[in-house]
Design a protein around this motif. Structure first.
Motif, short mmCIF file in Angstrom:
data_model
loop_
_atom_site.label_atom_id
_atom_site.label_comp_id
_atom_site.label_asym_id
_atom_site.label_seq_id
_atom_site.Cartn_x
_atom_site.Cartn_y
_atom_site.Cartn_z
N ILE A 77 -4.47 7.39 13.67
CA ILE A 77 -5.86 6.84 14.46
C ILE A 77 -6.38 6.02 13.41
O ILE A 77 -6.83 4.89 14.93
N ASN A 78 -7.04 6.41 12.66
CA ASN A 78 -7.56 5.18 11.47
C ASN A 78 -6.95 3.84 11.90
O ASN A 78 -7.52 2.87 12.06
N HIS A 79 -5.76 4.59 11.73
CA HIS A 79 -4.39 3.01 11.03
C HIS A 79 -4.80 2.05 12.81
O HIS A 79 -4.64 0.81 13.18
N ILE A 80 -4.51 2.98 13.81
CA ILE A 80 -4.16 2.14 15.28
C ILE A 80 -5.94 1.16 15.18
O ILE A 80 -5.76 0.81 15.89
N CYS A 81 -6.81 1.87 15.08
CA CYS A 81 -8.17 1.35 15.54
C CYS A 81 -8.29 0.53 14.28
O CYS A 81 -9.13 -0.77 14.92
N LYS A 82 -8.20 0.60 13.26
CA LYS A 82 -7.61 -0.65 12.61
C LYS A 82 -7.44 -2.22 12.96
O LYS A 82 -7.50 -3.18 13.14
N SER A 83 -5.60 -1.73 13.30
CA SER A 83 -4.71 -2.44 14.19
C SER A 83 -5.40 -2.86 14.90
O SER A 83 -4.84 -4.32 15.16
N ALA A 84 -5.88 -2.42 16.17
CA ALA A 84 -6.53 -2.97 17.40
C ALA A 84 -7.34 -3.87 17.57
O ALA A 84 -7.80 -4.82 17.11
N LYS A 85 -8.54 -3.81 16.32
CA LYS A 85 -9.67 -4.14 16.08
C LYS A 85 -9.23 -6.02 15.65
O LYS A 85 -9.92 -6.74 16.39
N LEU A 88 -7.98 -7.15 18.85
CA LEU A 88 -8.64 -8.25 19.31
C LEU A 88 -9.03 -9.22 19.40
O LEU A 88 -9.14 -10.06 20.13
N PHE A 89 -9.74 -9.30 17.78
CA PHE A 89 -10.15 -10.86 17.03
C PHE A 89 -9.01 -11.61 17.30
O PHE A 89 -9.57 -12.58 17.74
N LYS A 90 -7.75 -11.66 16.71
CA LYS A 90 -7.01 -12.57 16.53
C LYS A 90 -6.94 -13.32 17.76
O LYS A 90 -6.09 -14.16 17.92
#
Length: 121
Positions: A77-85, A88-90
């Motif tokens: 879940i932590n990895h998914i959240c970081k990838s999602a952030k 969204l930024f990109k």
């Protein structure tokens, strides 16, 4: 379809999940989005409420070791959240409403069963 390798099983499950989401009115934005912290299987837009949905797909041929979703632990879940952030930024979507879902695909006796778990965090 005969599944020979774990990767084939995962790819097959992801394709089933994509088809499922499309029939529910989701627009697929990206598949297998990679970032140094991890990977997101499917990124879609829920057209009903304009949310960006990050979807983890777990595919299994049995549930001897529990439901497929149980493999999504805190680290994942932590990895998914970081990838999602990063996603969204990109793509300049930092003001978007987001949701994190899991789709379980269970393949059994030539049939598949889908369980869509919304808002996991």
């Amino acid at each position: 379809m005969r599944i020979k390798q774990k990767k084939d099983l995962g790819n097959f499950g992801e394709q089933i999940a994509v088809s499922f989401l499309e029939t529910k009115g989701y627009k697929i934005l990206h598949r297998n989005f990679y970032y140094k912290q991890g990977e997101i299987d499917i990124i879609a837009k829920d057209e009903n409420n304009s949310e960006i949905v990050f979807v983890e797909v777990k595919t299994r041929t049995n549930n001897i070791f529990g439901n497929p979703s149980e493999a999504v632990n805190g680290i994942k879940i932590n990895h998914i959240c970081k990838s999602a952030k990063y996603f969204l930024f990109k793509f300049h979507l930092t003001d978007a409403f987001v949701r994190f879902d899991i789709i379980e695909v269970l393949l059994k006796n030539g049939k598949f069963y889908i369980n869509h778990i919304k808002q996991i965090i």
